[in-house]
Structure formats: C-alpha cells, structure tokens
Design a protein around this motif. Structure first.
Motif, mmCIF file in Angstrom:
data_model
loop_
_atom_site.group_PDB
_atom_site.id
_atom_site.type_symbol
_atom_site.label_atom_id
_atom_site.label_comp_id
_atom_site.label_asym_id
_atom_site.label_seq_id
_atom_site.Cartn_x
_atom_site.Cartn_y
_atom_site.Cartn_z
ATOM 1 N N ALA A 48 -3.235 7.070 -19.933
ATOM 2 C CA ALA A 48 -2.729 8.130 -18.157
ATOM 3 C C ALA A 48 -3.178 7.200 -16.207
ATOM 4 N N ALA A 49 -4.357 6.557 -16.820
ATOM 5 C CA ALA A 49 -4.783 5.778 -15.795
ATOM 6 C C ALA A 49 -3.859 4.914 -15.512
ATOM 7 N N ALA A 50 -3.127 3.745 -16.050
ATOM 8 C CA ALA A 50 -2.438 3.074 -16.420
ATOM 9 C C ALA A 50 -0.719 3.082 -15.925
ATOM 10 N N LYS A 51 -1.066 4.219 -15.963
ATOM 11 C CA LYS A 51 0.127 5.112 -15.148
ATOM 12 C C LYS A 51 0.466 5.416 -14.130
ATOM 13 N N LYS A 52 -1.026 5.881 -13.599
ATOM 14 C CA LYS A 52 -0.930 6.120 -11.999
ATOM 15 C C LYS A 52 -1.547 5.000 -11.094
ATOM 16 N N SER A 53 -1.443 3.698 -11.334
ATOM 17 C CA SER A 53 -1.646 2.477 -10.835
ATOM 18 C C SER A 53 -0.337 1.641 -10.751
ATOM 19 N N SER A 54 -0.128 0.964 -9.736
ATOM 20 C CA SER A 54 1.211 1.025 -8.475
ATOM 21 C C SER A 54 1.541 -1.013 -9.553
ATOM 22 N N GLU A 55 2.837 -0.578 -9.574
ATOM 23 C CA GLU A 55 3.070 -2.258 -10.458
ATOM 24 C C GLU A 55 2.863 -3.169 -9.280
ATOM 25 N N TYR A 119 -10.664 -16.198 8.880
ATOM 26 C CA TYR A 119 -9.525 -14.785 9.348
ATOM 27 C C TYR A 119 -9.480 -13.973 8.233
ATOM 28 N N LYS A 120 -9.609 -12.638 7.962
ATOM 29 C CA LYS A 120 -9.458 -11.788 7.370
ATOM 30 C C LYS A 120 -8.054 -10.153 7.039
ATOM 31 N N VAL A 121 -7.773 -10.115 6.183
ATOM 32 C CA VAL A 121 -6.809 -9.963 5.484
ATOM 33 C C VAL A 121 -6.144 -7.961 4.472
ATOM 34 N N ALA A 122 -5.746 -7.313 5.518
ATOM 35 C CA ALA A 122 -5.667 -6.273 4.100
ATOM 36 C C ALA A 122 -4.659 -5.877 4.179
ATOM 37 N N ALA A 123 -4.305 -5.645 2.790
ATOM 38 C CA ALA A 123 -2.563 -5.313 2.345
ATOM 39 C C ALA A 123 -2.471 -4.097 1.326
ATOM 40 N N GLU A 124 -1.100 -3.411 2.412
ATOM 41 C CA GLU A 124 -1.526 -2.248 1.120
ATOM 42 C C GLU A 124 0.755 -2.520 0.757
ATOM 43 N N ALA A 125 0.861 -2.131 -0.405
ATOM 44 C CA ALA A 125 1.885 -2.121 -0.776
ATOM 45 C C ALA A 125 2.390 -0.784 -1.571
ATOM 46 N N LYS A 126 3.844 -0.748 -1.815
ATOM 47 C CA LYS A 126 3.794 0.956 -2.845
ATOM 48 C C LYS A 126 5.109 0.273 -3.696
ATOM 49 N N ASP A 127 4.764 0.859 -4.498
ATOM 50 C CA ASP A 127 5.919 0.859 -6.010
ATOM 51 C C ASP A 127 6.539 1.210 -5.807
ATOM 52 N N GLY A 129 7.541 4.019 -7.596
ATOM 53 C CA GLY A 129 7.146 5.569 -7.896
ATOM 54 C C GLY A 129 6.570 6.094 -6.712
ATOM 55 N N GLY A 130 6.194 5.040 -5.019
ATOM 56 C CA GLY A 130 5.269 5.761 -4.676
ATOM 57 C C GLY A 130 4.025 5.180 -5.095
ATOM 58 N N LEU A 131 3.454 4.519 -5.770
ATOM 59 C CA LEU A 131 2.257 4.540 -5.624
ATOM 60 C C LEU A 131 1.537 2.841 -5.450
ATOM 61 N N VAL A 132 0.931 3.042 -4.876
ATOM 62 C CA VAL A 132 -0.047 2.601 -3.106
ATOM 63 C C VAL A 132 -0.615 0.826 -4.370
ATOM 64 N N ALA A 133 -1.261 0.137 -3.618
ATOM 65 C CA ALA A 133 -1.396 -1.020 -4.480
ATOM 66 C C ALA A 133 -2.244 -1.938 -2.878
ATOM 67 N N HIS A 134 -3.408 -2.358 -2.989
ATOM 68 C CA HIS A 134 -4.367 -3.279 -2.160
ATOM 69 C C HIS A 134 -5.360 -4.641 -2.533
ATOM 70 N N GLU A 135 -5.281 -4.767 -1.361
ATOM 71 C CA GLU A 135 -5.220 -6.301 -1.091
ATOM 72 C C GLU A 135 -6.236 -7.147 -0.362
ATOM 73 N N ASN A 136 -7.577 -7.450 -0.538
ATOM 74 C CA ASN A 136 -7.752 -8.072 1.003
ATOM 75 C C ASN A 136 -8.141 -10.078 0.426
ATOM 76 N N ALA A 137 -8.362 -10.404 1.482
ATOM 77 C CA ALA A 137 -8.698 -11.926 0.944
ATOM 78 C C ALA A 137 -9.040 -12.082 2.755
ATOM 79 N N SER A 138 -10.559 -13.043 2.681
ATOM 80 C CA SER A 138 -10.799 -14.096 4.097
ATOM 81 C C SER A 138 -10.667 -15.410 3.537
ATOM 82 N N PHE A 139 -10.423 -16.162 5.092
ATOM 83 C CA PHE A 139 -10.221 -17.336 4.365
ATOM 84 C C PHE A 139 -10.317 -18.620 5.871
ATOM 85 N N THR A 140 -11.178 -19.550 5.948
ATOM 86 C CA THR A 140 -11.110 -20.025 7.047
ATOM 87 C C THR A 140 -10.683 -21.543 7.432
ATOM 88 N N THR A 141 -9.560 -21.406 8.478
ATOM 89 C CA THR A 141 -9.199 -22.620 8.634
ATOM 90 C C THR A 141 -9.698 -23.801 8.826
#
Length: 414
Positions: A48-55, A119-127, A129-141
């Motif tokens: 059930a939890a897996a079904k609730k995770s964004s694709e 730089y720091k990056v924060a990203a959000e996306a929806k599949d 079904g409307g389920l939300v996913a998040h991702e974050n990263a930090s890198f130096t040029t």
C-alpha cells in the motif's frame, strides 16, 4: 512400588511430557500461524505504501556532491512525470533564474553559472496520479584556477574581410593540444578545408589554404566544456559563433613605386600614393591582415622602441587619423596630416607604417586616408613588397598567410 507399577508410572509421565511437548509444538505452530498473518499484513502495508509513492523519477545534473562541476550543463529532468517546482540557489541563498521546458520535463538555468560557486537544487515533480516526488542536490562549480577559456576573434555576427583567420588565445597554457583542438571546429559554407595551427601553448589560429571565399559564412564551434587542456585544468566553453565574409578586397603596397593598388576580386578599383618606411625604418614585407580600426589614435614612438636620448619617444602624435593596425608590433596603414603632401607617391619617410595623405581631425572625406579607412573592414588584406625588409612573422598579428600550407598543417595537433 513394584517394578511393573514403576514402569507404568514412567510411561504415564512420558506420555504426559510428550503431550506437553506436543502441545508446545502445536502452541508454537499456532504462534507461527499468527506470525504468518502478521507478515502478510506487513506485506500488504508495504504494498500500500509503495502504491502511494510517486512514479516520477527526478535527475539533477551535476550529481549531488560533485566538485569541479560544469558551469554550462546544469539540468533537472524528470521521467514518468512532470516538474512542478525547481529552485536553485547559491550557498548564500541567492536565487538562480531558470525556466521549465514546454512539456515540463526539464529545467535549466537562464544563464551560465559562476565558477567557484556552490549551488543547491531542490526539485519537485508529480506523476500521472498526482503523487509528488522530491529530489535535492548540492554541487560546486570548477574554479578559475582549474579551468581555461579561449578568447577568440572575430566576433559573433561580424562581417570581415577574406583574410580574417579564426584566432583563439587561451588564458592558460594548453599541454593537451590534441584534446583541445578536437573540441574546436571551423567550417565554411564555401566548403573550404580549414586547418588549425598552434603558434604556442596559448594561441591557435585556423584558416583555409587560400583566402576565404567572398560572401561565405564561417562557423566556429567551441565544445570545450569539460575538456582537460592541462593537468587538472578543464575547459568551460560551449558555444557557437558565426561570421560573414564580405567582398574580396586585397590592397597591394609597392614601396618602390610608392603606390597602393586596392583590388576587388583582383581588379584594381583605386590607386593611392603612399609613403612607406624610410631606409632606416623599413616596413615589413608580406601579407598583413587588418586587425583593428581607429578613427583617431595616439602613436608614441617609445611604445615600439623609437626613443630619443632622454628615453622619450621620437614622436608622440595624439590624434593620428584613420589608423588601421596590421601587426601587434605597431605596423599601421594610417592617415598623415603632418607631412608635406608632396611626399606621398615620391618619398618613403615613416618609421615603418604605410602613410596616406590626410587632414587633422579625420573628417575630410576628400582625403586618401578617409577613403581607405571608410572602404576597409577588419580582415581585409594588405600585401607589402619591395621594402627591403624581412617578411613579417606569421604570429605578429593575424598574419598566418605568410606560412605556406604545408608548414601550416604541420602545426596542427590532430
């Protein structure tokens, strides 16, 4: 107690003990059945939890923790979904502008990133079904100390003469010339073969065997981002430059006849009396390309080695009209208002330049200096002969045409 009764008692006890063991085993079996039911419930909960995770699958480039990262290729992309929010900030919280693609599957910064910056990056996306996913990263040029750029001429969008090479001056010494040269391509709509030649570890010029075809378009592509030009030093440029070749104008200066013939496609369109370098200060011979134009400029002899006993320049003219540079060492075609009009076409009097009759102020349209300046563009060629001096060095200005094609090609690293 008789032996028979003792044996019956032991048998009964064994039976009871066996019964207890059996019961314990059954009890354990009942417990296993209970656990099995629990595991099944947990599996259902996990499902059930897996079904609730964004694709939606978000990818941030450069990867989290990257060092010496590119300043050109930062992107956020998503598969199995669409991006709903992306923020990029520097370590001090300054926001970086960017834009989503039309289909909202990618995001890029609006401009090239700064070097030596985290730089720091924060990203959000929806599949779907409307389920939300998040991702974050930090890198130096990449830092300036660990990167190189090439300053190039001519400029993007310019129109130049047929003699204009592509000249690239790198701000760091390049030891891996082949890798860098492979990241540079120069092509022309004329179809002419273009070859690059290294004059040093920091300068590479590119040209065809003969002058560019008039009215053709030349494209320079710099694909140097991430290219290791020297140990631990990486390129940061990724760009395309185009420029147009104008009409075919080549001017021929004869110091013996003291005349300059201006040609278009080999046909003489104007003959101009000149005064070249004096016998003590001869003008270089050879093919010279116009690299700069100044309506008026200052010329001080001290800057090119012509000094009096007091160390000051033999001349210091603050308003030389219609000056066109031919070499880095100070050879120009320029207007001359201080000399007698009679010298032009009859006497060579200059310190090595090619002088044309002109008027102070650079506004007299009736002078030879005004005409030549107005009808010349950067990249036009001036061929000088009969001065008695040596041929100009190919790397003194944009004058690689003074090297034959075999020598030129021998200077390629690929």
């Amino acid at each position: 107690m008789t032996d028979s009764r003792r044996r019956r008692g032991l048998m009964t006890a064994s039976a009871l003990l066996g019964g207890v063991l059996v019961l314990s085993a059954c009890s354990g079996g009942d417990s296993d059945a209970s656990d099995s039911g629990g595991s099944s419930s947990q599996a259902k909960a996990d499902e059930a939890a897996a079904k609730k995770s964004s694709e939606a699958q978000i990818k941030i480039t450069p990867a989290d923790g990257s060092d010496n990262a590119s300043i050109n290729n930062s992107t956020v992309t998503v598969s199995k979904g669409t991006l709903t929010a992306v923020t990029m900030t520097t370590s001090d919280g300054t926001a970086v502008e960017g834009a989503l693609s039309a289909d909202k599957t990618s995001w890029k910064p609006a401009a090239q990133l700064e070097r030596s910056t985290t730089y720091k990056v924060a990203a959000e996306a929806k599949d779907s079904g409307g389920l939300v996913a998040h991702e974050n990263a930090s890198f130096t040029t990449v830092s300036p100390d660990n990167s190189f750029i090439g300053n190039f001429t001519p400029e993007n969008g310019s129109t130049v003469g047929v003699g204009m090479p592509v000249s690239i001056n790198f701000n760091k010494e390049i030891t891996n010339k082949a890798a860098v040269q492979k990241g540079v391509t120069v092509t022309s709509t004329s179809g002419q073969e273009v070859v690059c030649h290294w004059f040093s570890t920091q300068r590479m010029d590119c040209r065809p065997e003969d002058y560019w075809k008039e009215n053709s378009t030349v494209t320079l592509k710099l694909a140097l981002d991430g290219v290791e030009g020297a140990d631990g030093v990486f390129g940061v440029q990724q760009k395309t430059v185009t420029f147009k070749i104008g009409r075919n104008q080549v001017s021929y200066v004869d110091a013996k006849t003291k005349q300059m013939k201006v040609t278009h496609n080999g046909a003489v369109i104007k003959t101009i009396p000149i005064s070249a370098g004096s016998p003590d200060n001869k003008t270089y011979e050879g093919q010279m390309v116009m690299s700069e134009k100044f309506k008026e400029t200052r010329m001080n002899g001290a800057t090119v080695g012509f000094t009096d006993d007091d160390g000051k320049g033999e001349y210091d003219i603050k308003d030389v009209p219609h000056a066109i540079r031919l070499t880095n060492s100070g050879t120009f075609v320029h207007g001359n208002y201080w000399g007698a009009k009679s010298i032009f076409g009859s006497v060579n009097t200059s310190h090595g330049c090619v002088g044309l009759s002109d008027t102070k102020g650079a506004n007299d349209s009736g002078t030879a200096g005004y005409w030549f300046y107005t009808n010349s563009i950067v990249g036009d060629v001036v061929v000088v002969k009969n001065t008695g001096d040596k041929t100009v060095s190919p790397d003194n200005g944009l004058n690689g045409w003074n090297m034959d094609w075999a020598q030129w090609k021998a200077g390629s690293a690929v």
